[in-house]
Design a protein around this motif. Structure first.
Motif, short mmCIF file in Angstrom:
data_model
loop_
_atom_site.label_atom_id
_atom_site.label_comp_id
_atom_site.label_asym_id
_atom_site.label_seq_id
_atom_site.Cartn_x
_atom_site.Cartn_y
_atom_site.Cartn_z
N SER A 81 17.91 21.72 12.81
CA SER A 81 17.95 22.90 13.68
C SER A 81 16.62 23.62 13.71
CB SER A 81 19.05 23.85 13.21
OG SER A 81 20.31 23.24 13.25
N ALA A 82 15.89 23.58 12.62
CA ALA A 82 14.55 24.18 12.58
C ALA A 82 13.52 23.26 13.22
CB ALA A 82 14.16 24.50 11.14
N ARG A 83 13.61 21.98 12.94
CA ARG A 83 12.67 21.02 13.55
C ARG A 83 12.76 21.06 15.07
NH1 ARG A 83 14.38 17.40 9.77
NH2 ARG A 83 15.60 16.27 11.34
N GLU A 84 13.97 21.26 15.58
CA GLU A 84 14.15 21.30 17.03
C GLU A 84 13.32 22.41 17.67
OE1 GLU A 84 17.81 21.46 20.30
OE2 GLU A 84 18.10 22.26 18.28
N VAL A 85 13.19 23.54 16.98
CA VAL A 85 12.37 24.64 17.50
C VAL A 85 10.93 24.18 17.64
CG1 VAL A 85 11.53 26.97 17.02
CG2 VAL A 85 13.90 26.37 16.49
N ALA A 86 10.44 23.48 16.63
CA ALA A 86 9.06 22.99 16.69
C ALA A 86 8.90 21.91 17.76
CB ALA A 86 8.65 22.45 15.32
N GLU A 87 9.86 21.04 17.85
CA GLU A 87 9.74 19.89 18.76
C GLU A 87 9.86 20.29 20.23
OE1 GLU A 87 11.17 16.24 15.87
OE2 GLU A 87 12.67 17.23 17.13
N THR A 88 10.48 21.44 20.52
CA THR A 88 10.64 21.86 21.91
C THR A 88 9.62 22.92 22.33
OG1 THR A 88 12.30 23.49 21.22
CG2 THR A 88 13.11 21.32 21.94
N ALA A 89 8.68 23.26 21.46
CA ALA A 89 7.63 24.21 21.81
C ALA A 89 6.73 23.62 22.90
CB ALA A 89 6.80 24.54 20.58
N ASP A 90 6.24 24.48 23.79
CA ASP A 90 5.29 23.95 24.77
C ASP A 90 3.89 23.83 24.17
OD1 ASP A 90 4.80 26.67 24.73
OD2 ASP A 90 4.71 26.91 26.90
N VAL A 91 3.62 24.63 23.12
CA VAL A 91 2.42 24.42 22.31
C VAL A 91 2.82 24.57 20.84
CG1 VAL A 91 0.13 25.23 21.68
CG2 VAL A 91 0.83 25.26 24.08
N LEU A 92 2.61 23.52 20.09
CA LEU A 92 2.92 23.52 18.65
C LEU A 92 1.61 23.68 17.89
CD1 LEU A 92 5.06 23.13 16.41
CD2 LEU A 92 4.55 20.69 16.49
N ILE A 93 1.53 24.72 17.06
CA ILE A 93 0.33 25.00 16.28
C ILE A 93 0.61 24.62 14.83
CG2 ILE A 93 -1.33 26.77 15.62
CD1 ILE A 93 -0.19 28.41 18.05
N VAL A 94 -0.05 23.58 14.34
CA VAL A 94 0.18 23.05 13.00
C VAL A 94 -1.00 23.46 12.12
CG1 VAL A 94 0.61 21.01 11.59
CG2 VAL A 94 1.47 21.10 13.94
N LEU A 95 -0.72 24.23 11.09
CA LEU A 95 -1.76 24.78 10.23
C LEU A 95 -1.66 24.20 8.82
CD1 LEU A 95 -1.38 28.53 11.28
CD2 LEU A 95 -2.95 26.83 12.24
N GLY A 96 -2.60 23.33 8.47
CA GLY A 96 -2.70 22.84 7.10
C GLY A 96 -1.53 22.02 6.62
#
Length: 545
Positions: free
Chosen positions: A267-282
């Motif tokens: 359920s949390a991964r889905e939020v990241a996977e459906t973002a139009d821009v995913l910002i991955v920090l470190g």
């Protein structure tokens, strides 16, 4: 045999190495004195350095890790040659996989005695090559000057690169010989300015982020030094933040934009996977932090990492920026101001309502192992808000407590999600408590994991620490038992004979008690923390009424 005088050892290579380490601010070393490493111990008291004697070198490595996470300095371990160094290998492997700063010092055979195979004490075929196989680097030096330079190189890595373990092997004749290294060479070298990233890449990323309608931030272990910057970026963008376990607390987990350290939950991964821009920090977005082979991003991906090798690992970046997370994010914020769409004078973006999403995450967590999650909630409810919790690779931690425990700052959950070793929790808690006395420290550990490090009770007693150990006892290796059943294997080797845990802890000198009912869990743990000293709470999970 003629006695050795202090004058002979007034300024050895061992002293030069420790002086250099002390110059960088390190005040504590972990390890076990041995026949060959005594010249690394000789100067400690004079240098004002605390020596923590663990009861196994693996515990020394994990104690150093816990200390490092609270101080921001590398943990330092001193081993003797041969078996002492080999005993620390699991801790070195852990530091490599979890990107933790660890400096290991060991003596080695004298110059010219390499590979003789003549039966000298602790003789090892090739200690440097052994450690090099799992560390960032391992060096056998040939002089005191080389040893001091290796220390400087180690701190340069810890300050500017991906923090990982390093090892310096000092031949015994060099270690005990005259240093001949001037005082100026032992002084700490100035820290370079944090790498802000390529300006063009920062500008490109900012333009992409400024156009986003549903940005999301994934914060990993490489962002723990950027709390203020990550918080400001999330608030500027109205972006939900989900962290890895190593990034837990980068955004206060009570913040309205926090989805916690739940990247492993669908359920949390889905939020990241459906973002139009995913910002991955470190974060390398590894399988162990995801519980699935990879994160599938539906939109553009901006990645920030101190290591160029990480920028496209496990997930291709649309824009990759090499640099220090805090410095890069500060640059992104400035560039967003310049873009004008999310500047200080612009109307703030509306923050998304995440309560429904948090409820879905919680429901998924509870569905994994309901009784264990309920127990974890009771434990979490007993902990002070500022508690540092050292976990182990035990079901109570990775299936439950890591998800239900909300923490307000990073390095408050000490854990090893990638290497997933047993026996980490107790020595890591000792290191965290040695590092500071302002925050309570609790370790939550399974019975199987505790048997890997139960000897460290004595270390905690000897160091006169306030430390609470909560052992959740499920009768052995419960998850492996289930794995066997799922594969049609009759359970074997997983249902373990148990000691009288409370009596064992008491024999070491701890105050110990056993919880018999579920409603006793929280008040018993809270009372133990308040009482101080080394406290042990045995929670036999299957016996709770």
């Amino acid at each position: 045999m003629e006695a050795v005088t202090d004058e002979q050892y007034a300024d050895t290579a061992g002293r030069a190495v420790l002086e250099t380490i002390r110059a960088y601010g390190v005040t504590t070393v972990f390890g076990i004195p041995g026949t060959h490493n005594l010249e690394l111990y000789r100067p400690l008291a004079e240098l004002g350095m605390r020596a923590v004697t663990n009861r196994h070198e693996q515990g020394a490595g994990y104690g150093a890790d816990g200390w490092a996470q609270q101080t921001g300095l590398p943990g330092v371990v001193i081993t003797t040659s041969g078996p002492g160094l080999q005993n620390a290998m699991s801790a070195i492997g852990t530091a490599f996989c979890e990107s933790r700063p660890l400096l290991v010092l060991s003596p080695g055979v004298a110059l010219g005695a390499e590979f003789r195979d003549v039966g000298t004490l602790h003789e090892t075929k090739d200690a440097t090559a052994m450690v090099a196989a799992i560390a960032e680097w391992s060096r056998r030096v040939t002089s005191a000057a080389e040893a001091v330079d290796a220390v400087h190189d180690a701190f340069a890595l810890f300050r500017t690169g991906r923090p990982r373990p390093v090892h310096i092997e000092i031949p015994l004749d060099v270690l005990e010989g005259a240093a001949g290294v001037p005082a100026a060479a032992r002084a700490a070298r100035p820290a370079p300015a944090p790498e802000p990233g390529d300006p063009e890449a920062v500008a490109t990323a900012a333009a992409l982020i400024a156009r986003a309608s549903s940005p999301v931030i994934v914060a990993g272990g490489g962002s723990t030094g950027a709390v203020a910057e990550v918080t400001a970026l999330a608030e500027r963008l109205g972006a939900p933040v989900v962290t890895t376990l190593n990034g837990k607390g980068v955004l206060d987990e009570t913040h309205p934009l926090s989805l916690g350290s739940n990247l492993r939950i669908a359920s949390a991964r889905e939020v990241a996977e459906t973002a139009d821009v995913l910002i991955v920090l470190g974060s390398k977005l590894g399988e162990a932090e995801l519980w699935v082979p990879r994160l599938e991003a539906g939109g553009a991906v901006v990645r920030v990492d101190i290591s160029a090798a990480q920028l496209h690992k496990n997930l291709e970046a649309s824009v990759g920026i090499v640099g220090d997370t805090a410095a890069v994010v500060a640059g992104l914020l400035a560039a967003l101001d310049a873009e004008g769409s999310a500047g200080a004078d612009a109307a703030p973006r509306a923050w998304p309502e995440l309560d429904a999403r948090r409820a879905a995450i919680a429901a998924e967590v509870h569905g994994i192992l309901p009784e264990t999650v309920e127990l974890a909630e009771r434990i979490a409810g007993a902990l002070p808000e500022d508690a540092i919790v050292a976990g182990d690779s035990s079901q109570i931690v990775y299936l439950a407590l890591a998800n239900v425990l909300r923490q307000s700052r990073p390095h408050s959950l000490l854990y090893t999600p990638t290497y997933a070793t047993l026996g980490y929790g107790l020595p890591a808690a000792i290191g965290a408590r040695v590092a500071q006395t302002e925050r309570p420290v609790v370790t939550v550990i399974g019975d199987g994991a505790l048997m890997f490090c139960v000897n460290e009770f004595v270390t905690a007693i000897e160091q006169r620490l306030d430390l609470t150990v909560v052992c959740v006892d499920n009768g052995g290796y419960a998850e492996i038992r289930q794995n066997e059943v799922d594969r049609g294997i009759q359970p074997i080797g997983v249902d373990l004979v148990q000691p009288d845990w409370a009596a064992l802890a008491a024999a070491f000198g701890a105050s110990a008690q056993r919880v018999g009912r579920a409603e006793e869990v929280a008040p018993t743990i809270a009372a133990a923390i308040a009482a101080g000293g080394v406290q042990f709470v045995h929670v036999p999970q299957t016996a709770l009424g």
